[in-house]
Design an enzyme around this catalytic site. Structure first.
Site, mmCIF file in Angstrom:
data_model
loop_
_atom_site.group_PDB
_atom_site.id
_atom_site.type_symbol
_atom_site.label_atom_id
_atom_site.label_comp_id
_atom_site.label_asym_id
_atom_site.label_seq_id
_atom_site.Cartn_x
_atom_site.Cartn_y
_atom_site.Cartn_z
ATOM 1 C CE1 TYR A 357 -2.899 3.223 0.871
ATOM 2 C CE2 TYR A 357 -2.075 3.053 3.120
ATOM 3 C CZ TYR A 357 -2.773 3.745 2.152
ATOM 4 O OH TYR A 357 -3.349 4.942 2.453
ATOM 5 C CE LYS A 361 -2.213 7.019 -1.541
ATOM 6 N NZ LYS A 361 -3.325 7.670 -2.286
#
Length: 616
Positions: A357, A361
């Site tokens: 994640y 990002k």
């Protein structure tokens, strides 16, 4: 602030001794001559222009020099302005010719709502009025809080285009109604507008089918043309937040998506700002105080402390190709899906990020920075976003956020200990504070005049550096809440909990889990009357319970032992620019949060009401 007297002609050019910066070298001003107000204008110290990006922008007045002198003309070169001025010498055409006009005695402040540094602060509401937004991820938790706040505080906002993944316009409208407009979050707006609530919302909120993972963000040609002509601000709130998502899936939305959206943003003729909602944890495995700095393409946390010649650059394009090739070679069965998840974790950790994640990002931020050109960009980096602190009411929450599965499992007696540094810090921020900071940043940078080389501005909305929530204190707060307000079991009896045990050793935690599972199942008491088949079933249940808890702890371990503290100096300065009224209506002072009150009286009750729906 006293007013700065300016005129684009060669007369009435007198300045006060205080100038308010709006953005870099821009200053707001007004012309007042013979007690007549000529309205606000602006100038750029030392010259400027809009860089050719916005042909409709007001041309700046070039300031040749700012100096203080009452009796004679003093001329300075453009490269050395004296900022303490009562007399303003201008070169209106930027040709080096200077003009000085003095003798204006009465200085009057301009009362416009958009002037930075005055009583009106950032002018958040005035900026929102009449603006057109494009928001992605609009059916998500944070975007809903943002939409509600904008429509409640600035009902005369023009339009908010919502990019919604759907097969048709009708399906997009249905998702908007079911997932956004029917949410309890909007009850205040429902009360305000009464029977006209739905018509008001559908007038302001314009659903458009699309997907940021696709080229041109999946828009139909007519929708793309309309939005590109009209939109003032783009907010990217779309994300896949699963820590251990398939690498190809996470890259698609978290990395490729922002790049696609920026490509569309560069087609928007009136665009004032592109805002990316990121996460503070894009800082990966950095330690100590972590500053609000943007990523450049190729940054690699694992090697950033090495000598320059020894650094290994991160190649984002190569990562996307790697994931695509791995996905093509595999199948869609469960084993292949797990391999894609493992690939994401392996690549993330090899470059210094804790999971897929935050790695994807961070690469999304790199894509934005490397392709933005002259598009002004703000990146908002919140830490762990939890339930609302105050607006529109305390405790609103949707879905299980980061710490919430632990909180709820503990309250239901299913989890009595956890793998965590007892002295460590959980960095938490309420959703409405994140939204308020976002709107403040939009107003500040959206009102800034066009800059040939606009900066990328980063704001970390986080509590760990100024108001840390320590894990052992959190454990006590959870215990105190459930001791006085216990959950109920299936028979309606209260579930009594003990103070959660915190372990900083995986082995100790595993031993505790097994003993606890056996105790709760009755295996430790002998259970001589239970036949062997039932005994095997109970042992299987215990084993699965332990495995699930260990899996949860493994996912959270990089956060429960996190060694970084997020600096928020930029965010603090942003707050200092706000008026007192704005601080009341759009406050985001995380240092003011009383964690005892928030956790026990706001957050956990909000979870039990809005997530469990009162079932516990």
């Amino acid at each position: 602030m006293e007013a700065l007297f300016l005129s684009s002609s060669s007369s009435s050019i007198v300045a006060s001794n205080k100038l308010t910066r709006l953005h870099n070298h821009c200053v707001w001003s007004t012309v007042i001559r013979d007690k007549k107000r000529f309205g606000p204008t602006w100038c750029r110290v030392g010259g400027g222009g809009d860089g050719g990006r916005n042909s409709n922008a007001e041309r700046p007045i070039r300031v040749s020099s700012l100096l203080k002198d009452r009796g004679q003309v003093l001329i300075r070169e453009q490269s050395s302005p004296a900022m303490d001025a009562e007399t303003l010498v201008l070169s209106p055409n930027g040709n080096g010719r200077t003009i000085e006009i003095n003798g204006v005695k009465t200085l009057m402040p301009f009362s416009g709502a958009s002037m930075v540094g005055m009583k009106e602060g950032l002018g958040i509401i005035s900026f929102l009025q009449g603006k057109k937004f494009l928001i992605t991820g609009s059916t998500g938790f944070l975007a809903k809080v943002l939409i509600e706040k904008v429509l409640r505080m600035a009902p005369d906002v023009s339009k908010i285009y919502l990019l919604i993944k759907a097969k048709s316009k009708e399906a997009a409208i249905e998702r908007l109604k079911n997932e956004v407009l029917d949410a309890e979050l909007f009850n205040t707006l429902k009360e305000t507008h009464g029977a006209s609530y739905m018509s008001f919302m559908l007038t302001k909120l314009i659903p458009v089918t699309g997907n940021i993972c696709d080229s041109n963000i999946g828009l139909q040609a007519d929708s793309a043309e309309e939005i590109a002509k009209e939109v003032d601000v783009i907010i990217n709130s779309a994300a896949n937040t699963t820590f251990n998502e398939r690498y190809d899936v996470a890259l698609d939305i978290n990395t490729r998506g922002p790049g696609n959206l920026m490509g569309f943003a560069k087609k928007c003729k009136k665009l004032k700002l592109f805002l990316q909602v990121s996460t503070a944890y894009v800082n990966g495995q950095r330690q100590g105080r972590i500053m609000e700095k943007p990523f450049s393409m190729g940054d690699c946390i694992a090697t950033e402390n090495f000598l320059e010649g020894n650094r290994k650059a991160l190649d984002v394009d190569r990562e996307m190709k790697l994931a695509l090739e791995a996905a093509r070679k595999g199948t869609q069965n469960q084993d292949e899906a797990q391999k894609m998840k493992d690939l994401g974790l392996e690549r993330a950790r090899s470059y210094g990020w804790q999971d897929t994640y935050v790695f994807t990002k961070a690469m999304g931020e790199m894509m934005i920075n490397s392709t933005r050109g002259d598009v002004p960009v703000v990146i908002i980096r919140p830490s762990v976003i939890e339930s609302t602190y105050k607006d529109p009411f305390p405790g609103w929450m949707e879905g299980n956020r980061m710490m919430d599965p632990i909180v709820l499992c503990y309250g239901k007696g299913q989890l009595t200990g956890f793998l965590v540094d007892p002295k460590g810090v959980l960095d938490v921020v309420p959703a409405d504070m994140v939204v308020n900071a976002t709107l403040a940043a939009i107003a500040k940078h959206g009102m800034a005049m066009s800059d040939p080389e606009p900066e990328i501005n980063v704001y970390q909305i986080a509590s760990s550096a100024i108001n840390p929530l320590v894990f052992e204190d959190l454990a006590e707060l959870l215990y105190n809440h459930y001791k006085t307000s216990p959950c109920m079991d299936s028979k309606g009896d209260p579930i009594m909990v003990r103070l959660m045990k915190l372990f900083n050793s995986v082995d100790d935690f595993s031993d505790h889990l097994w003993r606890d599972a056996q105790e709760r199942s009755g295996l430790m008491s002998g259970m001589s009357s239970v036949d062997s088949k039932m005994m095997q079933k109970l042992k299987f249940i215990c084993k699965k319970s332990v495995e699930q808890a260990k899996h949860l702890a493994t996912i959270y371990e990089p956060y429960t032992f996190y060694g970084g503290r997020f600096d928020n100096s930029n965010t603090q300065r942003l707050m200092e620019n706000m008026s007192e009224d704005e601080k009341r209506e759009f406050g985001f002072d995380v240092g003011s949060i009383n964690w005892t009150d928030y956790i026990t009286n706001v957050h956990i009750p909000g979870l039990r009401r809005h997530v469990l729906k009162g079932r516990a």
